[in-house]
Enzyme design. Structure first.
Site, mmCIF file in Angstrom:
data_model
loop_
_atom_site.group_PDB
_atom_site.id
_atom_site.type_symbol
_atom_site.label_atom_id
_atom_site.label_comp_id
_atom_site.label_asym_id
_atom_site.label_seq_id
_atom_site.Cartn_x
_atom_site.Cartn_y
_atom_site.Cartn_z
ATOM 1 N N LYS A 139 -110.998 15.666 15.296
ATOM 2 C CA LYS A 139 -111.250 16.120 13.932
ATOM 3 C C LYS A 139 -112.729 16.084 13.536
ATOM 4 C CE LYS A 139 -107.418 17.517 11.976
ATOM 5 N NZ LYS A 139 -107.292 18.944 11.621
ATOM 6 N N HIS A 158 -151.848 2.365 25.410
ATOM 7 C CA HIS A 158 -150.381 2.355 25.544
ATOM 8 C C HIS A 158 -150.018 3.115 26.824
ATOM 9 C CE1 HIS A 158 -149.025 0.801 21.561
ATOM 10 N NE2 HIS A 158 -150.209 1.246 21.160
ATOM 11 N N CYS A 191 -151.835 -3.234 23.414
ATOM 12 C CA CYS A 191 -152.433 -2.922 22.103
ATOM 13 C C CYS A 191 -152.586 -4.190 21.260
ATOM 14 C CB CYS A 191 -151.614 -1.847 21.404
ATOM 15 S SG CYS A 191 -152.460 -1.084 19.987
ATOM 16 N N GLU A 245 -147.525 3.028 28.631
ATOM 17 C CA GLU A 245 -146.103 3.393 28.717
ATOM 18 C C GLU A 245 -145.841 4.838 28.302
ATOM 19 O OE1 GLU A 245 -146.804 1.373 24.695
ATOM 20 O OE2 GLU A 245 -147.348 0.985 26.798
ATOM 21 N N ILE A 280 -128.734 17.899 3.395
ATOM 22 C CA ILE A 280 -129.400 18.861 2.520
ATOM 23 C C ILE A 280 -130.816 19.184 2.999
ATOM 24 C CG2 ILE A 280 -130.235 17.081 0.891
ATOM 25 C CD1 ILE A 280 -129.642 19.130 -1.351
ATOM 26 N N ARG A 320 -156.513 0.761 15.093
ATOM 27 C CA ARG A 320 -157.688 0.746 14.209
ATOM 28 C C ARG A 320 -158.641 -0.389 14.568
ATOM 29 N NH1 ARG A 320 -156.511 4.258 10.048
ATOM 30 N NH2 ARG A 320 -154.308 4.428 9.444
ATOM 31 N N SER A 380 -128.023 9.724 15.899
ATOM 32 C CA SER A 380 -128.239 8.703 16.935
ATOM 33 C C SER A 380 -127.084 8.605 17.920
ATOM 34 C CB SER A 380 -128.498 7.331 16.290
ATOM 35 O OG SER A 380 -129.622 7.373 15.454
#
Length: 532
Positions: free
Chosen positions: A190, A508, A382, A510, A149, A463, A14
């Protein structure tokens, strides 16, 4: 031959790797190359659709119905092009495919392993996106940080691709944090050094280092990073903090990172035209008239939950020469506080934000009533739109027990109800009504006025929808249908007559807003605020 650019991250997540990747891709695209970009997420979820917004941020929806990482939204906005669900690759998709293939006997009795089976599937998917998009250059952002990992198979696949595709066809860009010690004002290298060492231990030597930092890198720090990372000082790029993310391409452009990358990939360095982008950024900088907008939702503590809505408001505001000032209002607070006026008295408009579930819904309904009664421009998205329907049913149409069957399965008046296609499902992931849908807008409505078209396409993720059995009741109180999906008989837009703007959409919009082409309904929302 297709070229590949892998973007890795170090130190912590992030720090803006997605915006950096999108900016780099945009600059190369501005040279005239066909570019696409892939986000790899190492989590075991098949997609982002079932993840909590607090944990992951917004779920971005593609045209073809993919529920993806929010970085796909950044990519689409910066490149001004639609991407596919295939542009978001997850570890869940990879392992699901490998295990499914093993069960079908497709590995001819082999012992199925990370190498080669998992890494081959990763490479196959990357190349599939490259082929389907006919891209000259494919950018691949590997999520997480070096050393995680779960990300190791993806880094190994990237390492193999350089061997297989050739030195000139694969480049590596490493994005890492250079923290600033407040006490001394010193930039510390570092963390970058250690993350590059870890990357090299895996077998990857970065070609370019992008240093995320609070202030521009000093020449001394740049030289130190170059020395320990085994790159030239020109290949150490300062990506320092800016007022808004749309300035990032300009910072990278000024340091000629696009030319450096083109040279590394042995492609022609062409003229780069970013004049329209510069004009957009300048509009944002010049905007002085502030518009205060209430953002009413239940995930307001993590703004990334609504990042596409935030960006859509920025796009529309820049187009109109104003500056959006967002006031975040937690809907759960409205449920326990009887004095709603203190939250909403100073806003000029409001967005009723999406977000599933009962928590905070009654707070939104209280806010919607205040906004309606005080003639404040309101846009519901929505689930926000669905609660506008509930509020009108209760407080205008007199259906006092009206509710959504999602919130109260036993309500006698489910003005919002489960779509027929959503009944009797035994799988939640990827089963909503998703992606782009055709919508017919009714003439002489505000929705039609906003889009200036009878037919539009917007993206969806839901939905539940308006129960058509109650439409006559809504129409009788002036809450009219202004957009509908004819093919599925789903109500897409409703609006209140004799109100400055009280409109909701099941879609939506946007998700399709772009810096250089704002969403029509968001632009209309801002226009109604500043022109009335």
């Amino acid at each position: 031959m297709t070229k590949y650019v892998f973007i890795t991250g170090g130190v912590l997540s992030s720090v803006g790797k997605g915006v950096t990747a999108a900016s780099l891709a945009m600059l190369i695209q501005s040279m005239g190359y066909n570019v696409t970009i892939i986000k790899i997420d190492p989590y075991l979820n098949v997609d982002a659709g079932t993840m909590n917004p607090y944990a992951h941020g917004e779920v971005f929806v593609t045209e073809d119905g993919g529920e993806t990482d929010l970085d796909i939204g950044h990519y689409e906005r910066f490149l001004n092009k639609d991407l596919s669900k295939k542009n978001n690759i997850t570890a869940g998709q990879i392992y699901l495919t490998v295990i499914s293939n093993e069960r079908k006997g497709e590995y001819l009795g082999a012992t199925v392993q990370i190498i080669p089976h998992v890494t081959n599937e990763i490479k196959r998917r990357i190349k599939e996106v490259a082929a389907e998009s006919n891209a000259d250059i494919v950018f691949v952002e590997i999520g997480g940080t070096v050393g995680d990992i779960e990300g190791l198979p993806f880094l190994e696949a990237a390492r193999q691709m350089k061997l297989e595709e050739g030195q000139e066809n694969v480049a590596f860009i490493h994005v890492a944090l250079v923290p600033l010690l407040k006490a001394t004002g010193e930039q510390k290298t570092k963390p970058v050094q250690h993350s590059v060492q870890e990357l090299r231990r895996i077998g990857i030597q970065p070609d370019i280092i992008v240093a995320r930092c609070e202030k521009p890198l000093t020449e001394e720090v740049r030289a130190k990073i170059a020395l320990y990372s085994n790159v030239s000082p020109q290949a150490v790029i300062s990506n320092h903090d800016v007022d808004n993310i749309y300035e990032v391409p300009l910072i990278l452009y000024a340091q000629k990172v696009h030319e450096l990358l083109a040279q590394r990939l042995n492609v022609q360095i062409r003229d780069t035209d970013i004049s329209k982008w510069i004009e957009f950024v300048e509009k944002m900088r010049r905007s002085s008239r502030e518009v205060k907008i209430g953002m009413i939702g239940k995930y307001t503590k993590l703004k990334d939950s609504y990042i596409s809505i935030i960006e859509a408001l920025k796009h529309a505001s820049a187009y109109l020469g104003v500056k959006p000032v967002l006031k975040w209002i937690e809907s759960t607070d409205l449920e326990i506080d009887s004095d709603i006026t203190k939250y909403l008295h100073d806003i000029e408009g409001a967005i009723i934000l999406p977000g599933f579930g009962k928590r905070g819904s009654e707070g939104k309904i209280k806010a919607i009533r205040f906004l309606r009664e005080n003639n404040i421009p309101t846009l519901g998205i929505c689930f926000g739109f669905q609660l506008m329907v509930v509020e009108i049913a209760r407080n205008v149409a007199g259906i006092v027990k009206a509710n959504s069957s999602e919130l109260d399965p036993s309500t006698p008046d489910p003005v919002i109800d489960l779509l027929p296609s959503q009944r009797n499902l035994d799988v939640l992931g990827g089963t909503m009504r998703l992606g782009s849908r055709k919508i017919r807008l009714l003439k002489y409505t505000k929705a039609f006025d906003a889009y200036k078209a009878e037919y539009i396409y917007e993206r969806h993720r839901h939905r539940y929808s308006v129960n058509n059995k109650y439409l006559d009741v809504f129409e009788s109180v002036g809450f009219i249908v202004s957009g509908i999906s004819d093919e599925e008989d789903v109500i897409e837009f409703m609006e209140l007559k004799n109100h400055r703007l009280f409109i909701g959409t099941q879609a939506h919009p946007e998700f399709k807003s772009r810096p250089l082409s704002p969403s029509p309904i968001y632009k209309y929302f801002i226009e109604r605020i500043i022109n009335s």
